[in-house]
Design a protein around this motif. Structure first.
Motif, PDB file in Angstrom:
ATOM      1  N   ASP A  41     -10.725  16.815   8.136  1.00  0.00           N
ATOM      2  CA  ASP A  41     -12.018  16.353   8.651  1.00  0.00           C
ATOM      3  C   ASP A  41     -12.604  17.471   9.493  1.00  0.00           C
ATOM      4  OD1 ASP A  41     -14.140  15.271  10.054  1.00  0.00           O
ATOM      5  OD2 ASP A  41     -13.054  13.505  10.767  1.00  0.00           O
ATOM      6  N   MET A  42     -13.712  18.059   9.043  1.00  0.00           N
ATOM      7  CA  MET A  42     -14.384  19.119   9.782  1.00  0.00           C
ATOM      8  C   MET A  42     -15.541  18.530  10.584  1.00  0.00           C
ATOM      9  SD  MET A  42     -14.329  22.332   7.074  1.00  0.00           S
ATOM     10  CE  MET A  42     -15.559  21.624   5.963  1.00  0.00           C
ATOM     11  N   ASP A  43     -15.279  18.252  11.843  1.00  0.00           N
ATOM     12  CA  ASP A  43     -16.285  17.868  12.830  1.00  0.00           C
ATOM     13  C   ASP A  43     -16.988  16.551  12.532  1.00  0.00           C
ATOM     14  OD1 ASP A  43     -17.013  19.133  15.355  1.00  0.00           O
ATOM     15  OD2 ASP A  43     -19.071  19.015  14.648  1.00  0.00           O
ATOM     16  N   GLY A  44     -16.289  15.628  11.914  1.00  0.00           N
ATOM     17  CA  GLY A  44     -16.896  14.331  11.637  1.00  0.00           C
ATOM     18  C   GLY A  44     -16.251  13.193  12.397  1.00  0.00           C
ATOM     19  N   SER A  45     -17.073  12.323  12.971  1.00  0.00           N
ATOM     20  CA  SER A  45     -16.555  11.077  13.530  1.00  0.00           C
ATOM     21  C   SER A  45     -15.866  10.300  12.427  1.00  0.00           C
ATOM     22  CB  SER A  45     -17.695  10.243  14.108  1.00  0.00           C
ATOM     23  OG  SER A  45     -18.404  10.965  15.083  1.00  0.00           O
ATOM     24  N   THR A  46     -14.802   9.613  12.767  1.00  0.00           N
ATOM     25  CA  THR A  46     -14.094   8.829  11.751  1.00  0.00           C
ATOM     26  C   THR A  46     -14.455   7.353  11.885  1.00  0.00           C
ATOM     27  OG1 THR A  46     -12.164   8.731  13.219  1.00  0.00           O
ATOM     28  CG2 THR A  46     -12.184  10.449  11.528  1.00  0.00           C
ATOM     29  N   TYR A  47     -14.467   6.682  10.738  1.00  0.00           N
ATOM     30  CA  TYR A  47     -14.884   5.279  10.696  1.00  0.00           C
ATOM     31  C   TYR A  47     -13.858   4.375  10.026  1.00  0.00           C
ATOM     32  CZ  TYR A  47     -19.438   7.119  12.041  1.00  0.00           C
ATOM     33  OH  TYR A  47     -20.455   7.754  12.704  1.00  0.00           O
ATOM     34  N   ALA A  48     -13.215   4.850   8.960  1.00  0.00           N
ATOM     35  CA  ALA A  48     -12.217   4.021   8.287  1.00  0.00           C
ATOM     36  C   ALA A  48     -11.040   3.785   9.235  1.00  0.00           C
ATOM     37  CB  ALA A  48     -11.748   4.707   7.001  1.00  0.00           C
ATOM     38  N   ARG A  49     -10.652   2.547   9.392  1.00  0.00           N
ATOM     39  CA  ARG A  49      -9.598   2.220  10.348  1.00  0.00           C
ATOM     40  C   ARG A  49      -8.222   2.414   9.729  1.00  0.00           C
ATOM     41  NH1 ARG A  49     -11.683   0.177  15.040  1.00  0.00           N
ATOM     42  NH2 ARG A  49      -9.679   0.958  15.776  1.00  0.00           N
ATOM     43  N   ILE A  50      -7.423   3.232  10.379  1.00  0.00           N
ATOM     44  CA  ILE A  50      -6.058   3.494   9.929  1.00  0.00           C
ATOM     45  C   ILE A  50      -5.177   2.322  10.362  1.00  0.00           C
ATOM     46  CG2 ILE A  50      -4.082   5.053  10.172  1.00  0.00           C
ATOM     47  CD1 ILE A  50      -6.094   7.292  10.734  1.00  0.00           C
ATOM     48  N   PRO A  51      -4.315   1.822   9.478  1.00  0.00           N
ATOM     49  CA  PRO A  51      -3.453   0.695   9.855  1.00  0.00           C
ATOM     50  C   PRO A  51      -2.582   1.021  11.064  1.00  0.00           C
ATOM     51  CG  PRO A  51      -3.360   1.089   7.488  1.00  0.00           C
ATOM     52  CD  PRO A  51      -4.114   2.244   8.080  1.00  0.00           C
ATOM     53  N   LYS A  52      -2.234   0.019  11.827  1.00  0.00           N
ATOM     54  CA  LYS A  52      -1.392   0.219  13.010  1.00  0.00           C
ATOM     55  C   LYS A  52      -0.021   0.763  12.650  1.00  0.00           C
ATOM     56  CE  LYS A  52      -3.655  -3.227  15.957  1.00  0.00           C
ATOM     57  NZ  LYS A  52      -3.472  -4.464  16.753  1.00  0.00           N
ATOM     58  N   SER A  53       0.380   0.547  11.407  1.00  0.00           N
ATOM     59  CA  SER A  53       1.668   1.068  10.953  1.00  0.00           C
ATOM     60  C   SER A  53       1.651   2.580  10.806  1.00  0.00           C
ATOM     61  CB  SER A  53       2.051   0.430   9.613  1.00  0.00           C
ATOM     62  OG  SER A  53       1.039   0.665   8.634  1.00  0.00           O
ATOM     63  N   GLY A  54       0.455   3.167  10.838  1.00  0.00           N
ATOM     64  CA  GLY A  54       0.340   4.613  10.794  1.00  0.00           C
ATOM     65  C   GLY A  54       0.018   5.160   9.417  1.00  0.00           C
ATOM     66  N   PHE A  55      -0.122   6.454   9.381  1.00  0.00           N
ATOM     67  CA  PHE A  55      -0.575   7.174   8.184  1.00  0.00           C
ATOM     68  C   PHE A  55       0.262   8.442   8.096  1.00  0.00           C
ATOM     69  CE2 PHE A  55      -3.572  10.158   6.165  1.00  0.00           C
ATOM     70  CZ  PHE A  55      -3.936   9.419   5.041  1.00  0.00           C
ATOM     71  N   THR A  56       0.995   8.643   6.994  1.00  0.00           N
ATOM     72  CA  THR A  56       2.024   9.677   6.971  1.00  0.00           C
ATOM     73  C   THR A  56       1.661  10.931   6.182  1.00  0.00           C
ATOM     74  OG1 THR A  56       3.098   8.629   5.054  1.00  0.00           O
ATOM     75  CG2 THR A  56       3.875   7.988   7.252  1.00  0.00           C
ATOM     76  N   ARG A  57       0.570  10.930   5.419  1.00  0.00           N
ATOM     77  CA  ARG A  57       0.227  12.143   4.670  1.00  0.00           C
ATOM     78  C   ARG A  57      -0.405  13.186   5.604  1.00  0.00           C
ATOM     79  NH1 ARG A  57      -3.076   9.234   0.181  1.00  0.00           N
ATOM     80  NH2 ARG A  57      -2.507   7.412   1.413  1.00  0.00           N
ATOM     81  N   PRO A  58      -0.245  14.487   5.280  1.00  0.00           N
ATOM     82  CA  PRO A  58      -0.740  15.547   6.170  1.00  0.00           C
ATOM     83  C   PRO A  58      -2.245  15.459   6.389  1.00  0.00           C
ATOM     84  CG  PRO A  58       0.741  16.450   4.502  1.00  0.00           C
ATOM     85  CD  PRO A  58       0.457  15.031   4.105  1.00  0.00           C
ATOM     86  N   PHE A  95      -7.606  17.631  11.850  1.00  0.00           N
ATOM     87  CA  PHE A  95      -8.931  17.601  12.457  1.00  0.00           C
ATOM     88  C   PHE A  95      -9.299  19.042  12.823  1.00  0.00           C
ATOM     89  CE2 PHE A  95      -7.629  13.201  13.951  1.00  0.00           C
ATOM     90  CZ  PHE A  95      -8.520  12.516  13.135  1.00  0.00           C
ATOM     91  N   MET A  96     -10.511  19.440  12.493  1.00  0.00           N
ATOM     92  CA  MET A  96     -10.983  20.790  12.804  1.00  0.00           C
ATOM     93  C   MET A  96     -12.421  20.652  13.261  1.00  0.00           C
ATOM     94  SD  MET A  96     -11.077  24.038  10.198  1.00  0.00           S
ATOM     95  CE  MET A  96     -11.652  25.646  10.697  1.00  0.00           C
ATOM     96  N   GLY A  97     -12.690  20.955  14.542  1.00  0.00           N
ATOM     97  CA  GLY A  97     -14.019  20.626  15.022  1.00  0.00           C
ATOM     98  C   GLY A  97     -14.556  21.518  16.116  1.00  0.00           C
ATOM     99  N   SER A  98     -15.739  21.135  16.584  1.00  0.00           N
ATOM    100  CA  SER A  98     -16.427  21.796  17.683  1.00  0.00           C
ATOM    101  C   SER A  98     -15.964  21.177  18.991  1.00  0.00           C
ATOM    102  CB  SER A  98     -17.935  21.632  17.504  1.00  0.00           C
ATOM    103  OG  SER A  98     -18.278  20.252  17.515  1.00  0.00           O
ATOM    104  N   PRO A  99     -16.356  21.772  20.134  1.00  0.00           N
ATOM    105  CA  PRO A  99     -15.877  21.269  21.428  1.00  0.00           C
ATOM    106  C   PRO A  99     -16.236  19.819  21.741  1.00  0.00           C
ATOM    107  CG  PRO A  99     -16.620  23.522  21.686  1.00  0.00           C
ATOM    108  CD  PRO A  99     -16.996  23.108  20.284  1.00  0.00           C
ATOM    109  N   GLN A 100     -17.182  19.236  21.029  1.00  0.00           N
ATOM    110  CA  GLN A 100     -17.456  17.813  21.272  1.00  0.00           C
ATOM    111  C   GLN A 100     -16.254  16.947  20.908  1.00  0.00           C
ATOM    112  OE1 GLN A 100     -20.296  15.692  18.921  1.00  0.00           O
ATOM    113  NE2 GLN A 100     -19.908  16.899  17.070  1.00  0.00           N
ATOM    114  N   HIS A 101     -15.304  17.528  20.158  1.00  0.00           N
ATOM    115  CA  HIS A 101     -14.137  16.764  19.723  1.00  0.00           C
ATOM    116  C   HIS A 101     -12.878  17.072  20.526  1.00  0.00           C
ATOM    117  CE1 HIS A 101     -15.883  14.602  16.379  1.00  0.00           C
ATOM    118  NE2 HIS A 101     -16.471  15.700  15.977  1.00  0.00           N
ATOM    119  N   ILE A 102     -13.010  17.659  21.722  1.00  0.00           N
ATOM    120  CA  ILE A 102     -11.831  17.790  22.563  1.00  0.00           C
ATOM    121  C   ILE A 102     -11.409  16.402  23.021  1.00  0.00           C
ATOM    122  CG2 ILE A 102     -12.449  20.112  23.342  1.00  0.00           C
ATOM    123  CD1 ILE A 102     -13.365  18.856  25.986  1.00  0.00           C
ATOM    124  N   PRO A 103     -10.135  16.207  23.352  1.00  0.00           N
ATOM    125  CA  PRO A 103      -9.713  14.884  23.839  1.00  0.00           C
ATOM    126  C   PRO A 103     -10.559  14.442  25.027  1.00  0.00           C
ATOM    127  CG  PRO A 103      -7.809  16.262  23.377  1.00  0.00           C
ATOM    128  CD  PRO A 103      -9.017  17.151  23.241  1.00  0.00           C
TER     129      PRO A 103
END
Length: 385
Positions: free
Chosen positions: A258-275, A278-286
């Motif tokens: 994901d290059m600098d995009g807000s995410t919308y699809a909800r990942i299950p609470k069980s998690g997501f294991t494929r590699p 996130f690659m983004g601009s400073p607006q995406h710092i924690p």
């Protein structure tokens, strides 16, 4: 939420947000500097010459989600791939009409309407593909943007030994031209303030990706060169959100960026294991303006990276900065120069794909590099100068 498309505030006129409608057209403004002439995409860095061709697909199993008069979803897919051919007609960046509609949508005046169509590319139109059992990378552009805005990245990946399938998501960009001459404009731009818009677009893009993966074997003569066990997806802005949604929907997509995009699809609470990266601009710092990466980072249970590029803006991961001179726009001080933003994007995207689709370990992805001091690894080094 409005995210600036520009390489900086001075380039803000280049785009509206990942998920917001463009402002109404206004009188054309004179560029801040004189146009430098047609843009030229930087040469690919890989060993292979690059070919390209376009496919036109129709999904009769579903109506178009934006055009109520269309009982099927039509898509244009541009392929880039290694070829042995070094000479021939270079593929057009976009048509003059597409350039006109793009500049109108971005509210850029003072330059000829066909300016973007004169951009010089590197790929040879309709060249025969070369290579065997190559990994496949699906590309998805930002909202309102045609697939052509990721051409520099696509050409580079193809030169490195990938087949790249870039999807124009019809009616979500300023212009998509079909073989019969029809030009599909941005119908979705009138809906982006609706509740749940981002989630809906991400799901539409996931469906588009699955359909393209279904159709490639039958629709492209070179599809036997694709290793269908090695597929990844890379998206910018809402295209990055689409990468998450596509991976949740379709297990054929093994890795994603994901290059600098807000995410919308909800990942299950069980998690997501494929590699995933996130690659983004400073607006995406924690803890930054966009908290969707903070939320989803905790749910990425496999190999993962979160990197931020100092000086990057929303379109630093696209061809946008390369077009500034042709459009007579001077980026302000402190923003990543166009050549550097292209180098960083190409380098880190290729490293991720080489590691996860080709099995080639990339130490570059393990820790910060003195060669690329702009790249911060989150959450550890985010915010450090």
């Amino acid at each position: 939420m409005r995210q600036l498309l520009a390489v900086a505030a001075g380039l803000a006129v280049l785009a509206a947000s990942a998920c917001s409608a463009p402002a109404p057209p206004r009188a054309a403004a004179k560029p801040s500097v004189t146009s430098t002439g047609p843009a030229t995409l930087p040469a690919p860095t890989g060993a292979h010459p690059v070919g390209t061709t376009a496919l036109y697909l129709k999904d009769t199993s579903r109506p178009d989600p934006w055009n109520l008069d269309a009982d099927a979803r039509e898509l244009k897919v541009t392929l880039w791939y290694p070829t042995k051919r070094r000479d021939g007609q270079r593929a057009p960046y976009m048509t003059p009409k597409e350039s006109e509609l793009m500049l109108k949508g971005l509210r850029i005046g003072g330059v000829p309407d066909d300016t973007l169509s004169k951009t010089r590319t590197n790929a040879i139109k309709d060249a025969d593909p070369a290579g065997e059992k190559l990994p496949l990378v699906v590309l998805s552009p930002g909202f309102t943007k045609p697939m052509s805005t990721l051409t520099s990245l696509a050409e580079d990946l193809a030169s490195r030994g990938y087949v790249v399938a870039g999807i124009d998501h019809t009616y979500e960009s300023y212009a998509t031209t079909f073989p019969d001459g029809r030009v599909a404009e941005c119908l979705a731009c009138d809906s982006d303030t609706d509740s749940g818009f981002g989630t809906g677009v991400a799901q539409i893009r996931a469906a588009d990706v699955s359909f393209v993966l279904d159709q490639l074997p039958a629709k492209w003569d070179g599809s036997d060169r694709i290793d269908r066990s090695r597929i990844a997806m890379v998206g910018q802005s809402i295209g990055g959100a689409g990468a998450v949604a596509a991976m949740l929907k379709d297990s054929r997509v093994r890795a994603g960026i994901d290059m600098d995009g807000s995410t919308y699809a909800r990942i299950p609470k069980s998690g997501f294991t494929r590699p995933f990266m996130f690659m983004g601009s400073p607006q995406h710092i924690p803890g930054g303006r966009d908290n969707s990466w903070d939320r989803d980072w905790k749910l990425l249970a496999g190999w993962k990276r979160w990197i931020v590029l100092s000086g990057a803006e929303h379109q630093s991961f696209t061809d946008g900065p390369l077009m500034a001179g042709a459009l007579g726009i001077k980026p302000p001080y402190g923003v990543l120069p166009a050549a550097r933003s292209v180098e960083l994007t190409r380098t880190y995207v290729a490293a991720f794909l080489d590691q996860h689709l080709k099995g080639q370990r990339q130490p570059l992805l393990d820790k910060p590099s003195s060669r690329y001091p702009e790249v911060k690894f989150c959450p550890a080094t985010c915010g450090q100068s």
